[in-house]
Motif scaffolding. Structure first.
Motif, PDB file in Angstrom:
ATOM      1  N   ARG A   1      -7.654 -15.239  -5.453  1.00  0.00           N
ATOM      2  CA  ARG A   1      -7.055 -14.373  -4.436  1.00  0.00           C
ATOM      3  C   ARG A   1      -5.604 -14.104  -4.780  1.00  0.00           C
ATOM      4  O   ARG A   1      -4.854 -15.018  -5.090  1.00  0.00           O
ATOM      5  N   GLU A   2      -5.231 -12.840  -4.721  1.00  0.00           N
ATOM      6  CA  GLU A   2      -3.874 -12.423  -5.074  1.00  0.00           C
ATOM      7  C   GLU A   2      -3.323 -11.475  -4.013  1.00  0.00           C
ATOM      8  O   GLU A   2      -4.070 -10.670  -3.457  1.00  0.00           O
ATOM      9  N   PRO A   3      -2.009 -11.527  -3.752  1.00  0.00           N
ATOM     10  CA  PRO A   3      -1.406 -10.581  -2.795  1.00  0.00           C
ATOM     11  C   PRO A   3      -1.142  -9.224  -3.449  1.00  0.00           C
ATOM     12  O   PRO A   3      -0.720  -9.152  -4.606  1.00  0.00           O
ATOM     13  N   TYR A   4      -1.414  -8.170  -2.713  1.00  0.00           N
ATOM     14  CA  TYR A   4      -1.150  -6.799  -3.147  1.00  0.00           C
ATOM     15  C   TYR A   4      -0.306  -6.093  -2.098  1.00  0.00           C
ATOM     16  O   TYR A   4      -0.547  -6.241  -0.893  1.00  0.00           O
ATOM     17  N   ARG A   5       0.674  -5.318  -2.562  1.00  0.00           N
ATOM     18  CA  ARG A   5       1.477  -4.464  -1.679  1.00  0.00           C
ATOM     19  C   ARG A   5       0.760  -3.124  -1.590  1.00  0.00           C
ATOM     20  O   ARG A   5       0.498  -2.477  -2.601  1.00  0.00           O
ATOM     21  N   VAL A   6       0.416  -2.717  -0.372  1.00  0.00           N
ATOM     22  CA  VAL A   6      -0.308  -1.471  -0.155  1.00  0.00           C
ATOM     23  C   VAL A   6       0.581  -0.540   0.658  1.00  0.00           C
ATOM     24  O   VAL A   6       1.109  -0.931   1.709  1.00  0.00           O
ATOM     25  N   ALA A   7       0.785   0.678   0.151  1.00  0.00           N
ATOM     26  CA  ALA A   7       1.617   1.668   0.839  1.00  0.00           C
ATOM     27  C   ALA A   7       0.812   2.946   1.033  1.00  0.00           C
ATOM     28  O   ALA A   7       0.187   3.443   0.096  1.00  0.00           O
ATOM     29  N   GLU A   8       0.822   3.472   2.257  1.00  0.00           N
ATOM     30  CA  GLU A   8       0.110   4.702   2.564  1.00  0.00           C
ATOM     31  C   GLU A   8       1.090   5.739   3.109  1.00  0.00           C
ATOM     32  O   GLU A   8       1.792   5.492   4.090  1.00  0.00           O
ATOM     33  N   CYS A   9       1.134   6.892   2.449  1.00  0.00           N
ATOM     34  CA  CYS A   9       2.012   7.983   2.867  1.00  0.00           C
ATOM     35  C   CYS A   9       1.523   8.531   4.203  1.00  0.00           C
ATOM     36  O   CYS A   9       0.347   8.864   4.357  1.00  0.00           O
ATOM     37  N   GLN A  10       2.424   8.634   5.165  1.00  0.00           N
ATOM     38  CA  GLN A  10       2.063   9.130   6.484  1.00  0.00           C
ATOM     39  C   GLN A  10       2.003  10.653   6.529  1.00  0.00           C
ATOM     40  O   GLN A  10       1.553  11.221   7.515  1.00  0.00           O
ATOM     41  N   ARG A  11       2.404  11.309   5.448  1.00  0.00           N
ATOM     42  CA  ARG A  11       2.349  12.772   5.378  1.00  0.00           C
ATOM     43  C   ARG A  11       1.033  13.256   4.773  1.00  0.00           C
ATOM     44  O   ARG A  11       0.355  14.087   5.339  1.00  0.00           O
ATOM     45  N   CYS A  12       0.659  12.695   3.593  1.00  0.00           N
ATOM     46  CA  CYS A  12      -0.531  13.199   2.893  1.00  0.00           C
ATOM     47  C   CYS A  12      -1.677  12.195   2.850  1.00  0.00           C
ATOM     48  O   CYS A  12      -2.797  12.554   2.490  1.00  0.00           O
ATOM     49  N   GLY A  13      -1.415  10.927   3.187  1.00  0.00           N
ATOM     50  CA  GLY A  13      -2.466   9.914   3.187  1.00  0.00           C
ATOM     51  C   GLY A  13      -2.683   9.236   1.849  1.00  0.00           C
ATOM     52  O   GLY A  13      -3.572   8.390   1.729  1.00  0.00           O
ATOM     53  N   ASN A  14      -1.894   9.581   0.818  1.00  0.00           N
ATOM     54  CA  ASN A  14      -2.031   8.928  -0.485  1.00  0.00           C
ATOM     55  C   ASN A  14      -1.764   7.437  -0.342  1.00  0.00           C
ATOM     56  O   ASN A  14      -0.803   7.021   0.297  1.00  0.00           O
ATOM     57  N   ARG A  15      -2.638   6.630  -0.924  1.00  0.00           N
ATOM     58  CA  ARG A  15      -2.521   5.176  -0.810  1.00  0.00           C
ATOM     59  C   ARG A  15      -2.361   4.577  -2.194  1.00  0.00           C
ATOM     60  O   ARG A  15      -3.126   4.873  -3.104  1.00  0.00           O
ATOM     61  N   THR A  16      -1.364   3.701  -2.338  1.00  0.00           N
ATOM     62  CA  THR A  16      -1.151   3.009  -3.594  1.00  0.00           C
ATOM     63  C   THR A  16      -1.154   1.514  -3.343  1.00  0.00           C
ATOM     64  O   THR A  16      -0.827   1.052  -2.245  1.00  0.00           O
ATOM     65  N   SER A  17      -1.549   0.754  -4.372  1.00  0.00           N
ATOM     66  CA  SER A  17      -1.494  -0.706  -4.264  1.00  0.00           C
ATOM     67  C   SER A  17      -0.948  -1.269  -5.566  1.00  0.00           C
ATOM     68  O   SER A  17      -1.176  -0.714  -6.637  1.00  0.00           O
ATOM     69  N   GLN A  18      -0.208  -2.359  -5.438  1.00  0.00           N
ATOM     70  CA  GLN A  18       0.404  -3.002  -6.580  1.00  0.00           C
ATOM     71  C   GLN A  18       0.276  -4.509  -6.438  1.00  0.00           C
ATOM     72  O   GLN A  18       0.620  -5.068  -5.387  1.00  0.00           O
TER      73      GLN A  18
END
Length: 66
Positions: A44-61
């Motif tokens: 199990r590893e932690p991931y930072r997840v960010a979702e743009c509130q304008r277009c909905g694009n989601r990224t994880s690192q």
């Protein structure tokens, strides 16, 4: 617990899809990386997840790149 009148709605950062600085909802998720059931508890590893509130694009690192 302290309270404020200013609600925290997210973090402003660059969105590669929009090409703009936009508001993002950011969270940390714990993900299991192993496909084997007997090793899942150790992968199990932690991931930072960010979702743009304008277009909905989601990224994880992945946060632990050791």
């Amino acid at each position: 617990m302290a309270t404020t009148d200013d609600p925290f709605d997210g973090i402003t950062e660059r969105c590669d899809d929009c090409g703009l600085e936009t508001l993002h909802e950011v969270s940390v998720q714990i993900r299991t990386e192993s496909l084997k059931n007997e090793n899942a508890e150790f992968s199990r590893e932690p991931y930072r997840v960010a979702e743009c509130q304008r277009c909905g694009n989601r990224t994880s690192q992945r946060m632990n790149n050791a």
